[in-house]
Design an enzyme around this catalytic site. Structure first.
Site, PDB file in Angstrom:
ATOM      1  N   HIS A 159     -41.963  12.495 -11.274  1.00 41.22           N
ATOM      2  CA  HIS A 159     -41.671  12.329  -9.853  1.00 41.22           C
ATOM      3  C   HIS A 159     -42.918  12.602  -9.003  1.00 41.22           C
ATOM      4  O   HIS A 159     -43.258  11.843  -8.097  1.00 41.22           O
ATOM      5  CB  HIS A 159     -40.520  13.277  -9.493  1.00 41.22           C
ATOM      6  CG  HIS A 159     -40.048  13.156  -8.076  1.00 41.22           C
ATOM      7  ND1 HIS A 159     -39.260  14.102  -7.486  1.00 41.22           N
ATOM      8  CD2 HIS A 159     -40.269  12.216  -7.141  1.00 41.22           C
ATOM      9  CE1 HIS A 159     -39.002  13.740  -6.243  1.00 41.22           C
ATOM     10  NE2 HIS A 159     -39.604  12.603  -6.002  1.00 41.22           N
ATOM     11  N   GLU A 214     -45.225   9.808  -9.427  1.00 39.31           N
ATOM     12  CA  GLU A 214     -44.785   8.659  -8.624  1.00 39.31           C
ATOM     13  C   GLU A 214     -45.315   8.785  -7.197  1.00 39.31           C
ATOM     14  O   GLU A 214     -45.793   7.823  -6.592  1.00 39.31           O
ATOM     15  CB  GLU A 214     -43.250   8.590  -8.626  1.00 39.31           C
ATOM     16  CG  GLU A 214     -42.637   7.524  -7.740  1.00 39.31           C
ATOM     17  CD  GLU A 214     -41.473   8.055  -6.912  1.00 39.31           C
ATOM     18  OE1 GLU A 214     -41.574   8.043  -5.662  1.00 39.31           O
ATOM     19  OE2 GLU A 214     -40.458   8.500  -7.507  1.00 39.31           O
ATOM     20  N   HIS A 215     -45.254  10.002  -6.656  1.00 34.45           N
ATOM     21  CA  HIS A 215     -45.761  10.215  -5.298  1.00 34.45           C
ATOM     22  C   HIS A 215     -47.287  10.109  -5.247  1.00 34.45           C
ATOM     23  O   HIS A 215     -47.831   9.482  -4.352  1.00 34.45           O
ATOM     24  CB  HIS A 215     -45.357  11.604  -4.795  1.00 34.45           C
ATOM     25  CG  HIS A 215     -43.949  11.687  -4.291  1.00 34.45           C
ATOM     26  ND1 HIS A 215     -43.653  12.020  -2.992  1.00 34.45           N
ATOM     27  CD2 HIS A 215     -42.755  11.474  -4.891  1.00 34.45           C
ATOM     28  CE1 HIS A 215     -42.342  12.035  -2.821  1.00 34.45           C
ATOM     29  NE2 HIS A 215     -41.770  11.710  -3.957  1.00 34.45           N
ATOM     30  N   GLU A 248     -38.497  18.152  -1.178  1.00 32.45           N
ATOM     31  CA  GLU A 248     -37.534  17.082  -1.418  1.00 32.45           C
ATOM     32  C   GLU A 248     -36.483  17.543  -2.433  1.00 32.45           C
ATOM     33  O   GLU A 248     -35.280  17.323  -2.251  1.00 32.45           O
ATOM     34  CB  GLU A 248     -38.268  15.843  -1.949  1.00 32.45           C
ATOM     35  CG  GLU A 248     -37.342  14.654  -2.186  1.00 32.45           C
ATOM     36  CD  GLU A 248     -38.041  13.503  -2.930  1.00 32.45           C
ATOM     37  OE1 GLU A 248     -39.278  13.438  -2.904  1.00 32.45           O
ATOM     38  OE2 GLU A 248     -37.328  12.686  -3.529  1.00 32.45           O
TER      39      GLU A 248
HETATM   40 ZN   LIG Z   1     -39.640  11.654  -4.079  1.00 31.80          ZN
END
Ligand SMILES: [Zn+2]
Length: 1025
Positions: free
Chosen positions: A102, A105-106, A203
Site C-alpha cells: 500500500h 502504491e502511494h 488512512e
Molecule cells: Zn491509500
C-alpha cells in the site's frame, strides 16, 4: 484499497460511445473487426500474439499476448468504445502487516526518473482529460488503471504511469510523507512532542475505525492463516512503523517487474501503438526474472474453527444492546476454475439474495439481527474463494441460535433445492447486466478479470459469460441435484470453516490509543540526542519541500485548446401521456427500456418530510396488489432490471431560494417485459401493502444500520450537508433527506417498539404522489421501441391517475417554470420559493467514535445561471490542486481535502483528517492565497482541464437527457456555462475570491464530525451534538 466485494457479474456493465456523431453499433470498420485480423504467433513490438477470441455477447474481440523478453502478460479488449482504458497490475503478496504494498502504491506516484517532479500523479489530474485515474492495493495485487476519451491524452498518461511503476524515485522523503515518520507535532518547534505522521498511517487508522472493515479484515486473516492473506496488505496502523525505507525499495524491485506484470488495454484505439509505447518506454529495459510471488493453496483444516474479536461500540447503532456480529465463513475452490466460480457465485445469490432466498427467510425475517454481516456471500478476490453467512446487530444471547439456524438452513437447501423460477430470475438478471451499458465498461472488465488472472486463470474464458450460462443449464439438465450437491460438498461437508464473532468493547478506543502510545514511546526511547536533532531537521526539510512552488513542466499536458469547444447535442422530444408531460430520448439502449417518473412533493405537509426517505426505501419492498412482498420481489427480478424510488432535492438554476422537492421513480426492463413493468408500478401505487409491521421493521432496521455504517466512509458528505443546512432552503432539505438529521431520525424509528404511527404516516405521503399536475416522465429507449413505449405509458398513466384526488398545495409560494425554457405555453414544473429565507451562520460539531475528523465549511454564493458560477467552479478546482491538497493532505496528513462548487454553495472539506480546527484555518489561508492572486496562467489552464474532464465525462445511453429532465438545464444552458468556463481569467478568480469567500462577505456554515475535541468544547460559538 478495500477488499473487493465480488458478486461476479455485478461488475459487468456496458458502456457505449458517448454520443458524438456515430454510434458503436453502426460503425463499418470497427475496432473489433480490426483486432480480429491478428493471428496467433504473430510478432508485434516485442510481443507474441497467443490467442484471438471474438466475444460477440460483449461486442468485443480479445487479443492475448505475452512479452518475449520478460514474460509480461497482456490482454487487449478491442471494442468500439472511445472511453479507452489502460491498467497494469502486479502480484503483490506481502508477508507482514507493515502495509508495504500500500505504501509502495502511494510512493511510486511521488515522482519517477523521467518525471521527477513531486506527485506527478496528482498533477496529471489537472493536465489531462482523464475520465478515471487511480491506484488500488488489493490483498494480493496492486493495480494502476486510467481511462480517457482522447488519444493524445492516452499516450501522455501511459507514459507517466509506466515511468511511475517501473522507474519511481522512491525517495526517503516520499516514504516518510506517504508511509510513516516520527516528527515534532509542530515541525517548526523542536520542543513539541514527537508523534507518528504519514498519509497511509492516517488512512489506515481511518479505515480501521470502520467496524465493518475491521470485521472483514479479521475474517480474511483467520480463514487463510498460512500465507499472504493472514496479513493486512493495507497496513495495520501499529505495524506500519516497523517498515523501513530499504524494505520498501526491496519490495519494489522484486514485485514491480515486467515478469510479474499483467497489462490490460480496452477500447477503440489501435493495439500496436500501445504495444510499441510499452515496449519502448519500459519493457525493453528489463530482463526476465523469476518473481516467485505465487500464492500456495491454503492447507485445509480437518475440523472447523471458532474465534472472537472486539470492536468499538457504535453510538449510532439502531439498538445499542444489539451490536454483535456473527458469521460463518467457508473456504471454497480455486478461482481460476472459471465455471466453478460462476456456479458458486450464482449459488451464493440463490442462497442469500432477496426475500425469497433461504437465508433471508431464516436469518433476516425473524429479526435476530439488523442485517446480514458486512461480509456476506461469495467472495472471489482471494486465490481460493470463500462464502460467508451471518448477521450483524444481534444480541449476544442469540449467537448459539444463529449458528444453529445456519446449519439447519444448509440442510434445508440440500433437501429442497431451489425453485426453478428463482434460477430463471437470476439468469434474467445476468442477461440484463450484459445488455445494460454503463460508462465505465473498461474499468469494470479490468476489475472483473483481475483476481483470477492474477493467479494465472484465463481472463478470456471469464469474458465468455454466455458459455458459462450454457454450461450451467446443461449441468442442471443432466443432474437436477447439481446445486444441492455443491451445497453438500462446499458447506455441509466442508471442515475448513470459521465461525467468527465480534462484540463491542467499551474500552476499545482507549486500548487502541494506549497501544499506539506505547509503540510511540518504544520508538522514542530508542532515540539518541543526535536522532532527535535529525528528526527535527528532516521535519523542517519535508515542510520546506512541501512549501516550495513545484515545477511540473517535465510532465506532458493537454492544452485548453484540446478541449471540445461545443457540447454534443442530445435531442429529446416532449410530449404527453395521460395528461402528464413525457420526455422521450432515443438512444442505442441495446434492447432495454429505461423509465423514470419525477413526482413533485410540493403539496407535502412539512411534518412528513423526514419520512420521505423511509417511504422511498420501503415502497417497492412491501408487496402490492395481489402480490406479497416475496412474490413482488420475484416478479421484479424476473421482469425488470430493478425498480427503485429515491428522494430528490433540485436547486433552481436561477434563484438560490427556490427548489423542487420530490421523489424519482426509476426502472428498466427488456423491451419484451414493458407491460409487466408498468403493471408492477401500477400495483405499487394503487395498492401498496403498508400494513405489514413485521416486514416494515425488517426494512427499517436494515436502513438504519446501513446509514450508521456509512458515516465513517462518507463523513465528508455528511459534514458538507450539515454545513450547508442553514444557507439555502434546498440545503435545509438535503439535511432532512440525507444528512445527520436523517441518520438520527432513522435510529429513533428503529428503536420504536411500536411502528403503528409510521404505518399510518406512509400512506399519507403516497397520497401526494402520482398527481398528474405534479408529475413528469422520461423514457430512454431505442428508436424502434419508442412508439410502442409511448402507447403503453399512456395506458399506465390513465390507470394510475384514476383514483387520485385533487390536492391543494399547502404552500402558496409555488412558482411554475416551463419544462422547455423556449416554450412558455408548454408543460411546466413546480418549484417552491422561499424568498423570505434568511441564511444563518452555524457551527456544529458531532462527536463520533472515530479517531479522525471530517471537516467542512460551506459558503452561500450564486446559482448556476449567474455569471460568477463558472468562475467559482474553476476557483474551487484550482484551490484544491494548488493549495488545499498541499496543506490538508501533504502537510496535514489527511487522506484528502479540497473545495467544490455545487447547488449554489462553495464548500471546503477534508476526509479522514487528523486535524479539525487547524483545517478550518487552512481553508481560510486558501482564501487568502486566492485573493493574493499568486497563481499563474498555467494553474488556471490546469484547473480548466480538470473541470472539463468532469463536465465531459461520458454519459450512458440510459442517463442521456437526465439533467434536462430533472433540473431543466438544457443543452443551450450547458453550452453557455461551457463558454463561461473557457472565458475565466486571472482577474475573475481574484474577484470572486474577494467578493464571496472573504470573512464576513457571505453567510457560511461549518460542521465537523470527529472524536472528542477539547478546543471545540471550550469554544461557545460551537453547537456540540
Ligand atoms: Zn491509500
Amino acid at each position: 484499497m478495500f477488499r473487493q466485494t465480488t458478486a461476479v457479474l455485478q461488475k459487468l456493465r456496458y458502456r457505449s460511445f458517448n454520443g458524438r456523431q456515430h454510434s458503436w453499433k453502426l460503425k463499418s470498420t470497427s475496432a473489433r473487426e480490426r483486432a480480429a485480423q491478428y493471428q496467433p504467433g504473430q510478432k508485434i513490438h516485442g510481443f507474441t500474439v497467443r490467442e484471438v477470441v471474438a466475444v460477440p455477447d460483449l461486442f468485443l474481440t480479445a487479443v492475448k499476448l505475452s512479452h518475449d523478453k520478460t514474460g509480461a502478460q497482456y490482454l487487449h479488449a478491442a471494442r468500439d468504445d472511445s472511453n479507452n482504458l489502460f491498467s497494469v497490475q502486479f502480484r503483490t503478496t506481502p508477508m507482514d502487516s507493515t502495509g508495504v504494498p500500500h505504501i509502495l502504491e502511494h510512493t511510486v506516484l511521488c515522482g519517477s526518473e523521467k518525471y521527477p517532479c513531486r506527485d506527478p500523479f496528482f498533477k496529471m489530474l489537472n493536465r489531462s482529460l482523464s475520465t478515471f485515474m487511480n491506484a488500488f492495493t488489493a490483498s494480493d495485487y496492486t493495480m494502476y488503471p486510467f481511462s480517457t476519451q482522447n488519444g493524445k491524452d492516452f499516450q501522455n498518461l501511459l507514459s507517466v504511469y509506466l515511468d511511475a511503476v517501473f522507474f519511481p524515485c522512491l525517495r526517503e522523503q516520499d516514504f516518510k510523507q506517504e508511509g510513516w515518520r516520527l516528527e515534532n507535532e509542530d515541525p517548526t518547534d523542536p520542543n513539541t512532542p514527537l508523534v507518528f505522521k504519514g498519509v497511509v498511517f492516517n488512512e489506515m487508522k481511518g479505515a480501521f475505525s470502520d467496524n465493518e472493515r475491521v470485521y472483514a479484515q479479521h475474517l480474511q486473516n483467520k480463514l487463510y492463516p498460512d500465507h499472504t492473506y493472514s496479513v493486512v496488505s493495507g497496513g495495520e496502523p501499529l505495524a506500519i512503523p516497523d517498515l523501513t525505507w530499504e524494505q520498501l525499495r526491496q519490495f519494489h524491485a522484486t514485485h514491480y517487474h515486467p515478469s510479474n506484470a499483467r497489462f490490460f488495454t480496452y477500447g477503440d484505439l489501435p493495439l500496436e501503438q500501445h504495444l510499441k509505447q510499452i515496449e519502448e518506454e519500459a519493457l525493453s529495459k528489463f530482463e526476465r526474472i523469476d518473481p516467485n510471488t505465487e500464492v500456495p493453496p491454503q492447507p485445509h483444516w480437518s475440523s472447523p474453527r471458532e474465534d472472537h474479536v472486539t470492536c468499538s461500540p457504535d453510538a449510532l447503532a439502531p439498538d445499542p444492546s444489539r451490536q454483535n456480529t456473527l458469521c460463518v465463513s467457508y473456504l471454497l475452490g480455486d478461482i481460476t476454475d472459471t465455471f466453478e466460480g460462476f456456479t458458486l457465485s450464482l449459488l451464493s445469490s440463490l442462497m442469500i439474495s432477496g426475500p425469497n432466498s433461504p437465508f433471508y427467510k431464516a436469518l433476516i425475517e425473524p429479526k435476530i439481527g439488523t442485517d446480514f454481516s458486512s461480509v456476506v456471500g461469495y467472495d472471489g478476490s482471494t486465490k481460493e474463494a470463500s462464502f460467508s453467512i451471518g448477521l450483524q446487530g444481534m444480541a449476544e444471547e442469540d449467537i448459539e441460535r444463529v449458528k444453529h439456524i445456519i446449519s439447519q438452513t444448509i440442510d434445508g437447501i440440500i433437501e429442497n433445492g431451489f425453485e426453478e423460477e428463482r434460477i430463471e430470475a437470476l439468469l434474467h438478471k445476468i442477461e440484463i447486466q450484459m445488455k445494460h451499458q454503463s460508462t465505465n465498461f473498461g474499468l469494470a472488465l479490468a476489475s472483473y478479470i483481475a483476481s483470477s488472472w492474477n493467479h494465472d486463470g484465463d481472463p478470456v474464458e471469464l469474458l465468455q459469460i454466455n458459455e458459462s450460462v450454457a454450461q450451467f443449464r446443461q449441468a442442471l439438465k443432466e443432474n437436477p441435484r447439481f446445486l444441492q450437491d455443491k451445497v453438500r460438498h462446499h458447506f455441509k461437508e466442508n471442515t475448513h470453516r470459521l465461525t467468527l464473532s465480534m462484540s463491542p468493547d467499551e474500552a476499545y478506543m482507549e486500548k487502541q490509543a494506549k497501544a499506539e502510545e506505547e509503540k510511540l514511546q518504544r520508538k522514542i526511547q530508542a532515540l539518541s540526542d543526535r536522532d532527535r536533532e535529525e528528526i527535527y531537521e528532516k521535519g523542517l526539510e519535508l515542510l520546506d519541500a512541501q512549501s516550495k512552488t513545484q515545477d511540473a513542466s517535465c510532465l506532458p499536458a493537454l492544452k485548453v485548446s484540446d478541449i471540445e469547444p461545443t457540447i454534443p447535442v442530445t435531442p429529446v422530444q416532449i410530449s404527453a401521456a395521460g395528461g402528464v408531460p413525457v420526455q422521450y430520448c432515443e438512444q442505442p439502449t441495446n434492447g432495454l427500456v429505461y423509465f423514470r417518473a419525477m413526482c413533485s412533493l410540493n403539496t407535502l405537509p412539512e411534518e412528513l418530510r423526514l419520512y420521505v426517505p423511509l417511504f422511498c426505501s420501503v415502497i417497492t419492498k412491501m408487496g402490492c396488489g395481489a402480490l406479497d412482498y416475496k412474490q413482488q420481489s420475484q416478479q421484479m427480478e424476473l421482469r425488470t432490471g430493478g425498480m427503485s424510488v429515491s428522494t430528490q432535492v433540485i436547486p433552481d438554476s436561477t434563484q438560490l431560494d427556490m427548489y423542487e422537492q420530490g421523489v424519482l421513480l426509476s426502472s428498466s426492463c427488456l423491451d419484451r417485459n414493458l407491460p409487466h413493468m408498468f403493471e408492477l408500478w401500477s400495483d405499487i401505487f394503487n395498492s401498496p401493502h403498508f400494513d405489514d409491521e413485521e416486514r416494515l421493521r425488517v426494512l427499517v432496521m436494515m436502513s438504519a444500520q446501513e446509514l450508521a455504517n456509512g458515516i465513517s466512509y462518507s463523513g465528508h458528505m455528511y459534514a458538507m450537508t450539515r454545513a450547508g443546512r442553514h444557507l439555502t432552503p434546498a440545503g435545509d432539505l438535503q439535511e432532512t433527506f440525507g444528512g445527520m438529521e436523517q441518520v438520527k431520525f432513522m435510529k429513533r424509528i428503529a428503536e420504536m417498539s411500536d411502528l403503528g404511527q409510521v404505518i399510518r404516516t406512509l400512506p399519507r405521503i403516497k397520497k401526494h404522489l402520482l398527481n398528474p399536475d405534479n408529475m413528469r416522465c422520461a423514457v430512454n429507449a431505442s428508436p424502434q421501441k419508442m412508439a410502442d413505449t409511448a402507447a403503453q405509458l399512456d395506458r399506465f398513466m390513465k390507470d394510475v391517475a384514476e383514483n387520485r384526488k385533487e390536492r391543494k398545495p399547502v404552500r402558496t409560494n409555488i412558482i411554475e417554470r416551463p419544462l422547455d425554457p423556449q416554450d412558455d405555453s408548454g408543460p411546466s414544473r413546480k418549484l417552491i420559493s422561499e424568498l423570505n429565507f434568511h441564511p444563518c451562520q452555524m457551527k456544529t460539531f458531532f462527536q463520533m467514535p472515530f479517531p479522525v475528523n471530517f471537516v467542512s465549511e460551506s459558503i452561500r454564493t450564486v446559482p448556476f445561471s449567474h455569471e460568477d458560477y463558472a468562475r467559482l467552479c474553476i476557483l474551487a478546482r484550482m484551490m484544491t490542486a494548488k493549495f488545499l491538497h498541499g496543506e490538508i493532505r501533504e502537510k496535514g496528513g489527511a487522506y484528502g481535502g479540497g473545495a467544490r462548487m455545487g447547488g449554489g454553495l462553495f464548500s471546503f472539506y477534508s476526509y479522514r483528517d487528523p486535524n479539525s480546527v487547524q483545517t478550518l484555518s487552512a481553508f481560510r489561508r486558501g482564501v487568502d492565497w486566492a485573493k493574493s492572486g499568486q497563481f499563474t496562467q498555467q494553474d488556471i489552464d490546469e484547473a480548466k482541464l480538470s473541470v472539463f474532464s468532469a463536465v465531459d465525462s461520458p454519459v450512458a445511453p440510459s442517463d442521456k437527457g437526465m439533467s434536462r429532465f430533472l433540473s431543466g438545464v438544457t443543452d443551450e444552458m450547458k453550452q453557455n456555462h461551457r463558454e463561461r468556463l473557457f472565458a475565466v481569467t486571472h482577474r475573475n478568480l481574484v474577484q470572486v475570491a474577494e467578493s464571496y469567500l472573504g470573512v464576513g462577505q457571505r453567510t457560511c456554515g461549518v460542521a465537523v464530525l470527529g472524536p472528542e475535541n477539547e478546543t471545540i468544547k471550550k469554544d461557545p460559538s460551537w453547537i456540540v451534538k
